[in-house]
Design an enzyme around this catalytic site. Structure first.
Site, PDB file in Angstrom:
ATOM      1  N   GLY A   1       0.784  -1.109   0.171  1.00 53.30           N
ATOM      2  CA  GLY A   1      -0.020   0.045  -0.079  1.00 53.30           C
ATOM      3  C   GLY A   1       0.873   1.204  -0.183  1.00 53.30           C
ATOM      4  O   GLY A   1       0.355   2.311   0.500  1.00 53.30           O
ATOM      5  N   ALA A   2       2.092   1.197  -0.625  1.00 56.09           N
ATOM      6  CA  ALA A   2       3.064   2.237  -0.617  1.00 56.09           C
ATOM      7  C   ALA A   2       2.779   3.260  -1.785  1.00 56.09           C
ATOM      8  O   ALA A   2       3.549   4.304  -1.858  1.00 56.09           O
ATOM      9  CB  ALA A   2       4.163   1.729  -0.647  1.00 56.09           C
TER      10      ALA A   2
ATOM     11  N   GLY B   1      -0.901   7.905  -0.044  1.00 58.04           N
ATOM     12  CA  GLY B   1      -1.457   7.998   1.314  1.00 58.04           C
ATOM     13  C   GLY B   1      -0.307   7.824   2.377  1.00 58.04           C
ATOM     14  O   GLY B   1       0.892   8.002   2.342  1.00 58.04           O
ATOM     15  N   ILE B   2      -0.735   7.148   3.279  1.00 59.02           N
ATOM     16  CA  ILE B   2      -0.113   6.749   4.515  1.00 59.02           C
ATOM     17  C   ILE B   2       1.085   5.834   4.260  1.00 59.02           C
ATOM     18  O   ILE B   2       2.482   6.081   4.618  1.00 59.02           O
ATOM     19  CB  ILE B   2      -0.935   6.195   5.548  1.00 59.02           C
ATOM     20  CG1 ILE B   2      -1.620   7.009   6.386  1.00 59.02           C
ATOM     21  CG2 ILE B   2      -0.028   5.316   6.536  1.00 59.02           C
ATOM     22  CD1 ILE B   2      -2.820   6.207   7.195  1.00 59.02           C
ATOM     23  N   GLY B   3       0.919   4.928   3.282  1.00 59.10           N
ATOM     24  CA  GLY B   3       2.044   3.974   2.782  1.00 59.10           C
ATOM     25  C   GLY B   3       3.133   4.736   1.828  1.00 59.10           C
ATOM     26  O   GLY B   3       4.371   4.476   2.262  1.00 59.10           O
TER      27      GLY B   3
ATOM     28  N   SER C   1      -6.747  -0.773  12.903  1.00 54.87           N
ATOM     29  CA  SER C   1      -7.335   0.571  12.682  1.00 54.87           C
ATOM     30  C   SER C   1      -8.364   0.524  14.067  1.00 54.87           C
ATOM     31  O   SER C   1      -8.433  -0.376  14.764  1.00 54.87           O
ATOM     32  CB  SER C   1      -8.522   0.356  11.516  1.00 54.87           C
ATOM     33  OG  SER C   1      -9.403   1.444  11.719  1.00 54.87           O
TER      34      SER C   1
ATOM     35  N   TYR D   1     -15.375  -4.635   7.635  1.00 55.20           N
ATOM     36  CA  TYR D   1     -13.953  -3.834   7.766  1.00 55.20           C
ATOM     37  C   TYR D   1     -13.180  -4.206   9.152  1.00 55.20           C
ATOM     38  O   TYR D   1     -12.244  -4.646   9.305  1.00 55.20           O
ATOM     39  CB  TYR D   1     -14.112  -2.316   7.535  1.00 55.20           C
ATOM     40  CG  TYR D   1     -12.801  -1.615   7.742  1.00 55.20           C
ATOM     41  CD1 TYR D   1     -11.856  -2.008   6.663  1.00 55.20           C
ATOM     42  CD2 TYR D   1     -12.746  -0.820   8.811  1.00 55.20           C
ATOM     43  CE1 TYR D   1     -10.592  -1.048   6.955  1.00 55.20           C
ATOM     44  CE2 TYR D   1     -11.374   0.103   8.906  1.00 55.20           C
ATOM     45  CZ  TYR D   1     -10.387  -0.128   7.966  1.00 55.20           C
ATOM     46  OH  TYR D   1      -9.254   0.520   8.067  1.00 55.20           O
TER      47      TYR D   1
END
Length: 313
Positions: free
Chosen positions: A22-23, A26-28, A151, A176
């Site tokens: 997930g890079a 966003g956060i990644g 989360s 989720y």
């Protein structure tokens, strides 16, 4: 109100190969930038190569010498996970850090992965479970830190072991929560098994708090044509420095969990501000659904049964 920037000290990671899912946004992307700035060689497995190349370009604007490279990965496909595992094992380089950061959140209607799993369970948890199994020899060789990004939604809920794929009924947020609880229980069980088997892997959990990221933005591929109202509110408050973090600060708990000499195996790290929604990273008390070691062992077995993957030597 002026926002106060938050930062942490990251030790030298020269000579460390890091894999971050997930890079590509966003956060990644922020996590990848911080590890690269500390000297790590960062592998960015992505589903969309164009987004991945754009993320690399953004990182190199601030870290010109960053050692970054893309690999192909679709966590909703076990074949894709196996292909990445085969490619990295063929390269043979030990992996010192793995951050399971990628995820999808609350499709309005139930969707399934290529392999027939409910999309959030499949992409957020089962894909990462299978990836650890594929990379286990390299993680052992690198005496790796494995950090699973969960989360605040995992504060409540459970894993429905009788209907893990939400086939009887579907609620996006419930599914989720389940996916993040399952990932957290797996991360804790991984640390227990590593200690019992002498693998030398340190497994930690992190959570980003709440920040304006793409999780709740418009995602037509998930059936969400516009950003959610909550995403608009989070963005407005974040810009004012109220309660919530930024995409950059939200990645710091994972960076801390994966690199700090003070982070311990089986530990849980997240923002330390009000409500644990933003602020400087620090230790957290495990959420109630994550405190049952028997549930963690059951989730491990269930994950093996569903995927056919094994995390073992």
């Amino acid at each position: 109100m002026a926002r106060t920037d938050i930062d942490i000290t990251v030790p030298s990671l020269t000579g460390t190969r890091a894999v971050i899912t997930g890079a590509s946004d966003g956060i990644g992307t922020g996590i990848a930038a911080r590890l690269a700035a500390a000297g790590a060689e960062v592998i960015m497995p992505v589903r969309n190569r164009d987004k991945g190349e754009a993320a690399i370009a953004r990182i190199r604007r601030t870290v010109p010498a960053a050692a970054l490279s893309l690999r192909d990965l679709d966590l909703s496909s076990l074949d894709s996970v196996a292909d990445l595992g085969s490619a990295l094992r063929a390269e043979g380089d030990p992996i010192g850090i793995l951050i399971a950061n990628a995820g999808v959140m609350t499709p309005p209607e139930r969707q399934t992965t290529i392999d027939g799993f409910e999309l959030q369970l499949g992409a957020n948890h089962l894909g990462h479970f299978a990836l650890v199994g594929q990379l286990l020899p390299l993680l052992i060789d690198g005496r790796a830190r494995v950090t699973s990004q969960i989360s605040v939604a995992a504060r409540t809920g459970t894993v429905d072991e009788d209907d893990p794929n939400s086939e009887r009924s579907y609620d996006g947020m419930r599914a989720y929560r389940q996916s993040k609880i399952a990932l957290g229980l797996f991360g804790l069980e991984l640390d227990r098994r590593s200690r019992a088997e002498g693998w030398g892997i340190t497994s930690t959990l992190s959570h980003p708090g709440v920040a304006p990221t793409s999780l709740l933005a418009a995602r037509p591929e998930l059936g969400r044509e516009t950003q959610t109202r909550s995403r608009r509110v989070i963005g407005a408050l974040s810009r004012r420095g109220i309660l919530f973090g930024t995409a950059e600060s939200a990645g710091l708990p994972a960076v801390y969990a994966a690199t700090s000499p003070d982070a311990r195996g089986g530990g849980f790290y997240g923002p330390s501000g009000p409500g644990r929604l933003g602020g400087r990273p620090g230790p957290q008390r495990l959420y109630r659904p994550l405190r049952d070691a028997d549930a963690a062992a059951r989730v491990w077995r269930l994950s093996e049964q569903l995927t056919g993957a094994r995390v073992a030597v």
